[in-house]
Design a protein around this motif. Structure first.
Motif, PDB file in Angstrom:
ATOM      1  N   GLU A   1       0.824  -1.207   0.000  1.00  6.33           N
ATOM      2  CA  GLU A   1       0.000   0.000   0.000  1.00  6.33           C
ATOM      3  C   GLU A   1       0.860   1.260   0.000  1.00  6.33           C
ATOM      4  O   GLU A   1       0.482   2.276  -0.576  1.00  6.33           O
ATOM      5  N   ARG A   2       2.019   1.184   0.660  1.00  6.32           N
ATOM      6  CA  ARG A   2       2.917   2.351   0.667  1.00  6.32           C
ATOM      7  C   ARG A   2       3.505   2.604  -0.720  1.00  6.32           C
ATOM      8  O   ARG A   2       3.880   3.734  -1.049  1.00  6.32           O
ATOM      9  N   LEU A   3       3.592   1.537  -1.526  1.00  7.46           N
ATOM     10  CA  LEU A   3       4.159   1.671  -2.873  1.00  7.46           C
ATOM     11  C   LEU A   3       3.102   2.014  -3.914  1.00  7.46           C
ATOM     12  O   LEU A   3       3.355   2.799  -4.821  1.00  7.46           O
ATOM     13  N   ARG A   4       1.910   1.404  -3.789  1.00  5.94           N
ATOM     14  CA  ARG A   4       0.854   1.626  -4.794  1.00  5.94           C
ATOM     15  C   ARG A   4       0.357   3.063  -4.737  1.00  5.94           C
ATOM     16  O   ARG A   4      -0.004   3.574  -3.687  1.00  5.94           O
ATOM     17  N   GLY A   5       0.297   3.688  -5.899  1.00  2.00           N
ATOM     18  CA  GLY A   5      -0.128   5.081  -5.976  1.00  2.00           C
ATOM     19  C   GLY A   5       0.979   6.053  -5.661  1.00  2.00           C
ATOM     20  O   GLY A   5       0.828   7.264  -5.850  1.00  2.00           O
ATOM     21  N   ASN A   6       2.113   5.534  -5.179  1.00  4.34           N
ATOM     22  CA  ASN A   6       3.231   6.391  -4.807  1.00  4.34           C
ATOM     23  C   ASN A   6       4.439   6.100  -5.693  1.00  4.34           C
ATOM     24  O   ASN A   6       4.754   6.872  -6.605  1.00  4.34           O
ATOM     25  N   LYS A   7       5.073   4.939  -5.496  1.00  2.00           N
ATOM     26  CA  LYS A   7       6.222   4.578  -6.321  1.00  2.00           C
ATOM     27  C   LYS A   7       5.800   3.863  -7.591  1.00  2.00           C
ATOM     28  O   LYS A   7       6.512   3.882  -8.600  1.00  2.00           O
ATOM     29  N   MET A   8       4.650   3.182  -7.556  1.00  2.00           N
ATOM     30  CA  MET A   8       4.120   2.526  -8.744  1.00  2.00           C
ATOM     31  C   MET A   8       2.621   2.777  -8.811  1.00  2.00           C
ATOM     32  O   MET A   8       1.950   2.854  -7.788  1.00  2.00           O
ATOM     33  N   ALA A   9       2.116   2.935 -10.025  1.00  2.00           N
ATOM     34  CA  ALA A   9       0.708   3.248 -10.212  1.00  2.00           C
ATOM     35  C   ALA A   9       0.215   2.628 -11.499  1.00  2.00           C
ATOM     36  O   ALA A   9       1.008   2.253 -12.368  1.00  2.00           O
ATOM     37  N   MET A  10      -1.118   2.533 -11.642  1.00  2.00           N
ATOM     38  CA  MET A  10      -1.695   1.878 -12.811  1.00  2.00           C
ATOM     39  C   MET A  10      -2.849   2.692 -13.370  1.00  2.00           C
ATOM     40  O   MET A  10      -3.675   3.231 -12.621  1.00  2.00           O
ATOM     41  N   ILE A  11      -2.873   2.804 -14.684  1.00  2.00           N
ATOM     42  CA  ILE A  11      -4.026   3.366 -15.394  1.00  2.00           C
ATOM     43  C   ILE A  11      -4.867   2.181 -15.836  1.00  2.00           C
ATOM     44  O   ILE A  11      -4.443   1.379 -16.670  1.00  2.00           O
TER      45      ILE A  11
ATOM     46  N   TYR B   1     -17.813   9.944  -5.539  1.00  2.00           N
ATOM     47  CA  TYR B   1     -16.907  11.011  -5.137  1.00  2.00           C
ATOM     48  C   TYR B   1     -16.519  11.851  -6.352  1.00  2.00           C
ATOM     49  O   TYR B   1     -16.472  11.352  -7.471  1.00  2.00           O
ATOM     50  N   THR B   2     -16.219  13.105  -6.100  1.00  2.00           N
ATOM     51  CA  THR B   2     -15.811  13.985  -7.189  1.00  2.00           C
ATOM     52  C   THR B   2     -14.465  13.510  -7.753  1.00  2.00           C
ATOM     53  O   THR B   2     -13.678  12.847  -7.071  1.00  2.00           O
ATOM     54  N   VAL B   3     -14.224  13.900  -8.986  1.00  2.00           N
ATOM     55  CA  VAL B   3     -12.957  13.550  -9.619  1.00  2.00           C
ATOM     56  C   VAL B   3     -11.789  14.137  -8.828  1.00  2.00           C
ATOM     57  O   VAL B   3     -10.779  13.469  -8.592  1.00  2.00           O
ATOM     58  N   GLY B   4     -11.929  15.368  -8.400  1.00  2.00           N
ATOM     59  CA  GLY B   4     -10.853  16.017  -7.651  1.00  2.00           C
ATOM     60  C   GLY B   4     -10.535  15.304  -6.352  1.00  2.00           C
ATOM     61  O   GLY B   4      -9.362  15.156  -5.990  1.00  2.00           O
ATOM     62  N   ARG B   5     -11.564  14.857  -5.645  1.00  2.00           N
ATOM     63  CA  ARG B   5     -11.320  14.146  -4.384  1.00  2.00           C
ATOM     64  C   ARG B   5     -10.571  12.849  -4.632  1.00  2.00           C
ATOM     65  O   ARG B   5      -9.684  12.470  -3.850  1.00  2.00           O
ATOM     66  N   GLN B   6     -10.910  12.151  -5.725  1.00  2.00           N
ATOM     67  CA  GLN B   6     -10.259  10.872  -6.010  1.00  2.00           C
ATOM     68  C   GLN B   6      -8.809  11.056  -6.439  1.00  2.00           C
ATOM     69  O   GLN B   6      -7.978  10.174  -6.220  1.00  2.00           O
ATOM     70  N   ILE B   7      -8.495  12.201  -7.041  1.00  2.00           N
ATOM     71  CA  ILE B   7      -7.102  12.487  -7.377  1.00  2.00           C
ATOM     72  C   ILE B   7      -6.332  12.927  -6.135  1.00  2.00           C
ATOM     73  O   ILE B   7      -5.167  12.542  -5.941  1.00  2.00           O
ATOM     74  N   ALA B   8      -6.986  13.701  -5.286  1.00  2.00           N
ATOM     75  CA  ALA B   8      -6.318  14.244  -4.098  1.00  2.00           C
ATOM     76  C   ALA B   8      -6.061  13.187  -3.031  1.00  2.00           C
ATOM     77  O   ALA B   8      -5.083  13.290  -2.278  1.00  2.00           O
ATOM     78  N   GLU B   9      -6.923  12.174  -2.952  1.00  2.00           N
ATOM     79  CA  GLU B   9      -6.830  11.199  -1.866  1.00  2.00           C
ATOM     80  C   GLU B   9      -5.469  10.500  -1.800  1.00  2.00           C
ATOM     81  O   GLU B   9      -4.846  10.468  -0.728  1.00  2.00           O
ATOM     82  N   PRO B  10      -4.955   9.913  -2.909  1.00  2.00           N
ATOM     83  CA  PRO B  10      -3.636   9.275  -2.792  1.00  2.00           C
ATOM     84  C   PRO B  10      -2.522  10.267  -2.495  1.00  2.00           C
ATOM     85  O   PRO B  10      -1.534   9.909  -1.839  1.00  2.00           O
ATOM     86  N   PHE B  11      -2.665  11.516  -2.939  1.00  2.00           N
ATOM     87  CA  PHE B  11      -1.646  12.524  -2.657  1.00  2.00           C
ATOM     88  C   PHE B  11      -1.598  12.819  -1.161  1.00  2.00           C
ATOM     89  O   PHE B  11      -0.524  12.903  -0.560  1.00  2.00           O
ATOM     90  N   ARG B  12      -2.768  12.955  -0.534  1.00  2.00           N
ATOM     91  CA  ARG B  12      -2.818  13.184   0.910  1.00  2.00           C
ATOM     92  C   ARG B  12      -2.268  11.982   1.664  1.00  2.00           C
ATOM     93  O   ARG B  12      -1.514  12.122   2.638  1.00  2.00           O
TER      94      ARG B  12
END
Length: 358
Positions: free
Chosen positions: A105-115, A127-138
């Motif tokens: 979990e520490r790696l997914r969305g951070n060091k490695m990610a998937m489209i 959820y809004t698009v912005g919230r879903q983008i912001a969540e992994p960043f937070r």
């Protein structure tokens, strides 16, 4: 339960991409099995490859060839209740097979990610698009809500969403297909991952949007130096995007090389079939495409010998019954897992296949 085995030896030679010394992602002798009511599905059958930062590895093949399973396994997204994983997956020297869920979990969305392939189902409708983008960043940076929102707007602008400061509060159903795919890319890249896996990122998009999405991925790679795995069934996509290429069939790599090598001088009858089934602008529109006969084999009970031999029109050129009884091995470096001799491959492609391709 998941069974994870790490081989004691180094494993076979890598399939494509970097050498082992400069590899950011290194996969060795990977096997993935799924338990079902009908038996064990051999989804990935001894896969090895290396991938360096800044390079793109294309993986092509028909549905069910093991492309997506391979990359979901890299991310640790398999179901532990019915999955057996054997092999070695090293990400920047860190072993992923056998790693705990918290470490992944520490790696997914951070060091490695998937489209993911289908943005409409991958994005939550609640959820809004912005919230879903912001969540992994937070989650990965500890940023405040305000800073994460600003980062989401920045990413939407970067992927070409107009009026990003307003659209950040829209829901996925308010975006077009192309815009949802761009939002998926923004979500995958929000933490600047060093490994990006793109699973059929242009499926169901019109050709102009496809080109925009692929150009966007290439531009972002040039900015960040990330390593990219591009999963697709479309050789035309990898021709313009990837550096190296793996051709998969029945859970195995059956041909590998640089994109230029594989597409200009393919060595496996399956690759010939993929190229022959592609429409070409320069071809005669009245001439029908040449599909690969038959259907991919069941991974519950793959055929003995070469897995492609039931569909191959060239097995008769191999002496004896080798195609049906002996599994061809993939040579180190550039090559194909096929019993045809090097001269047979060259002559057959030059005299029979290439003239049909135009």
């Amino acid at each position: 339960m998941t069974t994870v085995t790490q081989p004691g030896a180094a494993g076979p030679a890598p399939d494509a991409g970097a050498g082992p010394d400069d590899a950011f992602l290194s996969v060795r002798d990977l096997y993935v099995r799924f338990g079902t009511e009908d038996g064990v599905v051999k989804a990935v059958d001894g896969l090895s490859f290396d991938l360096a930062r800044g390079r793109t590895l294309g993986i092509v093949g028909e549905s069910g060839s093991g492309k997506s399973v391979t990359n979901l396994t890299v991310l640790g997204l398999h179901d532990p209740r019915n999955t057996e994983v054997k092999g070695e997956i090293l990400l920047d020297g860190q072993e992923l097979t056998g790693a705990g869920e918290r470490a992944l979990e520490r790696l997914r969305g951070n060091k490695m990610a998937m489209i993911f392939q289908d943005s409409l189902t991958a994005l939550s409708p609640y959820y809004t698009v912005g919230r879903q983008i912001a969540e992994p960043f937070r989650k990965h940076t500890g940023a405040s809500r305000r800073d994460a929102r600003l980062r989401a707007i920045e990413m939407l602008e970067k992927v070409g969403i107009p009026n990003a400061s307003l659209r950040v509060d829209d829901y996925p159903h308010q975006f077009s297909g192309g815009m949802r795919q761009r939002a998926m890319i923004a979500m995958a890249l929000v933490c600047d991952p060093e490994l990006l896996i793109a699973d059929e990122p242009t499926t169901a998009l019109d050709v102009t949007v496809q080109a925009q999405i692929l150009d966007l991925i290439k531009d972002l790679q040039q900015q960040t130096g990330s390593a990219i795995i591009l999963i697709t069934h479309d050789l035309g996509v990898v021709a313009n995007t990837a550096d190296d290429l793996l051709v998969m069939y029945a859970g195995r790599v059956i041909e590998r090389g640089t994109v230029r090598e594989v597409l200009r001088a393919p060595q496996h009858p399956y690759t010939w079939g993929l190229l022959g089934s592609m429409p070409r602008l320069a071809s005669n529109v009245a001439e029908p495409l040449t599909p690969i006969p038959g259907a991919p084999p069941s991974l519950l009970a793959p055929p003995p010998g070469c897995p492609f031999h039931p569909r191959c029109g060239f097995s008769g050129d191999v002496p004896g019954d080798r195609c049906r009884t002996e599994r061809p091995e993939l040579p180190a470096g550039r090559g194909a897992a096929c019993h045809l001799t090097a001269e047979q491959k060259r002559t057959t492609f030059t005299e029979q296949i290439k003239p049909r391709l135009g």
